[in-house]
Motif scaffolding. Sequence first.
Motif, PDB file in Angstrom:
ATOM      1  N   VAL A  44     125.843  10.443 -58.782  1.00 10.56           N
ATOM      2  CA  VAL A  44     126.177  10.151 -60.184  1.00 10.56           C
ATOM      3  C   VAL A  44     125.027   9.425 -60.904  1.00 10.56           C
ATOM      4  N   GLY A  45     124.274   8.608 -60.183  1.00 16.84           N
ATOM      5  CA  GLY A  45     123.218   7.785 -60.815  1.00 16.84           C
ATOM      6  C   GLY A  45     122.277   8.591 -61.707  1.00 16.84           C
ATOM      7  N   PRO A  46     121.604   9.630 -61.175  1.00 15.78           N
ATOM      8  CA  PRO A  46     120.682  10.386 -62.036  1.00 15.78           C
ATOM      9  C   PRO A  46     121.374  11.074 -63.201  1.00 15.78           C
ATOM     10  N   MET A  47     122.656  11.414 -63.018  1.00 16.80           N
ATOM     11  CA  MET A  47     123.395  12.059 -64.115  1.00 16.80           C
ATOM     12  C   MET A  47     123.580  11.092 -65.280  1.00 16.80           C
ATOM     13  N   THR A  48     123.787   9.815 -64.969  1.00 16.85           N
ATOM     14  CA  THR A  48     124.020   8.818 -66.015  1.00 16.85           C
ATOM     15  C   THR A  48     122.826   8.789 -66.977  1.00 16.85           C
ATOM     16  N   ILE A  49     121.621   8.785 -66.406  1.00 17.01           N
ATOM     17  CA  ILE A  49     120.423   8.733 -67.267  1.00 17.01           C
ATOM     18  C   ILE A  49     120.302  10.024 -68.080  1.00 17.01           C
ATOM     19  N   SER A  50     120.611  11.165 -67.455  1.00 14.11           N
ATOM     20  CA  SER A  50     120.526  12.432 -68.206  1.00 14.11           C
ATOM     21  C   SER A  50     121.470  12.422 -69.400  1.00 14.11           C
ATOM     22  N   MET A  51     122.667  11.878 -69.199  1.00 12.99           N
ATOM     23  CA  MET A  51     123.648  11.860 -70.291  1.00 12.99           C
ATOM     24  C   MET A  51     123.185  10.955 -71.431  1.00 12.99           C
ATOM     25  N   LEU A  52     122.470   9.890 -71.074  1.00  7.69           N
ATOM     26  CA  LEU A  52     121.918   9.003 -72.108  1.00  7.69           C
ATOM     27  C   LEU A  52     120.895   9.764 -72.965  1.00  7.69           C
ATOM     28  N   LEU A  53     120.064  10.572 -72.305  1.00  8.61           N
ATOM     29  CA  LEU A  53     119.070  11.356 -73.047  1.00  8.61           C
ATOM     30  C   LEU A  53     119.778  12.358 -73.964  1.00  8.61           C
ATOM     31  N   CYS A  54     120.832  13.020 -73.427  1.00  9.81           N
ATOM     32  CA  CYS A  54     121.579  14.005 -74.234  1.00  9.81           C
ATOM     33  C   CYS A  54     122.164  13.323 -75.477  1.00  9.81           C
ATOM     34  N   SER A  55     122.744  12.142 -75.287  1.00  9.86           N
ATOM     35  CA  SER A  55     123.379  11.454 -76.422  1.00  9.86           C
ATOM     36  C   SER A  55     122.346  11.048 -77.462  1.00  9.86           C
ATOM     37  N   THR A  56     121.142  10.649 -77.013  1.00 13.92           N
ATOM     38  CA  THR A  56     120.090  10.264 -77.959  1.00 13.92           C
ATOM     39  C   THR A  56     119.640  11.489 -78.767  1.00 13.92           C
ATOM     40  N   ILE A  57     119.491  12.615 -78.081  1.00 15.58           N
ATOM     41  CA  ILE A  57     119.068  13.842 -78.773  1.00 15.58           C
ATOM     42  C   ILE A  57     120.173  14.288 -79.742  1.00 15.58           C
TER      43      ILE A  57
END
Length: 285
Positions: free
Chosen positions: A262-275
């Motif tokens: 789950v850890g790496p997914m959390t950061i990816s979701m943060l990038l998606c939300s920023t975009i």
Amino acid sequence: MSAKIIDGNVLAREIRAEWKARSDLLTEQGMQPGLAVIIVGSNPASSIYVRNKARACDEAGIHSEIHSFPESTNQNEVILRIRELNADPRIHGILVQLPLPNHFESREIIASISVEKDVDGFHLYNVGALVTGNTVFPPCTPFGVIKMLEKNNIAIEGRHAVVVGRSNIVGKPMALMLLERGATITICTSKTRNLADHTRRADILVVATGRPHMITSDMVKPGAAVIDVGINRMPDGKLTGDVDFESVKEVAGHLTPVPGGVGPMTISMLLCSTIAAAERALARA
Ligand code: NDP
């Protein structure tokens, strides 16, 4: 039976590649996505998380800024900085790295973030939006879990999902997102009696307690999807989850590892939300 292990690193990379194209398009249109991360104090784990977020932003073509404050900082100084960032057109997402030092009132800090830039989704407006099924910024960790289920074609609708843990950042929003997608939900806490009676009924079991290896194979329904959110640093320095990986992998249908789940997914979701926030800003411009 041996569970399919869901590789969070591979999935996170795939998602970042998909979203990088959207980020590049925004940059071409003069709206490069921007994320500001605020960190107060020198918690070593927080410093590592913040550096990882900045590196991931670079790779996704997102402008990132780290705003560091010493532990002794007064809460109003941080709120003033957040107000400046609220007004800064280069910034589309503002994230305050938690936990904050004890003399801070986290609720007031989060409340000062503009709701359009609250990429963590912790502002009460965004919490209300989530509760009423009008999510704007889904909290990153549970959103990452949903993506892991979807990308592995694990059905949610009509299934029984059990969430162990009720924190505001993981357990509660996780349960709401599963509920929104048609699952029947049970939420367990430290006060739950006979925890195993509940977990054994789960088609989808999400564990976020911070208690290493507390979920053992006898607590898991054969074939269940088991998502381990926990990150625990053991005395030997290694990271481990809340699920006893070795025994549970013999029973579960799907299982996430720690680290690399789950850890790496959390950061990816943060990038998606920023975009996504930058796309909305462009649409408003
Ligand atoms: P919190 O400490 O805020 O919440 C833990 C929850 O677990 C509480 O609701 C608590 O119940 C419950 N709990 C504790 N012990 C038991 C037990 N024996 N049986 C049932 N429930 C129990 O933690 P967080 O939600 O912030 O984080 C949980 C874990 O997830 C941590 O290991 C954290 O590091 C990790 N994490 C990982 C992230 C990632 O990106 N992968 C992101 C965020 C967190 P009660 O409310 O009754 O006390």
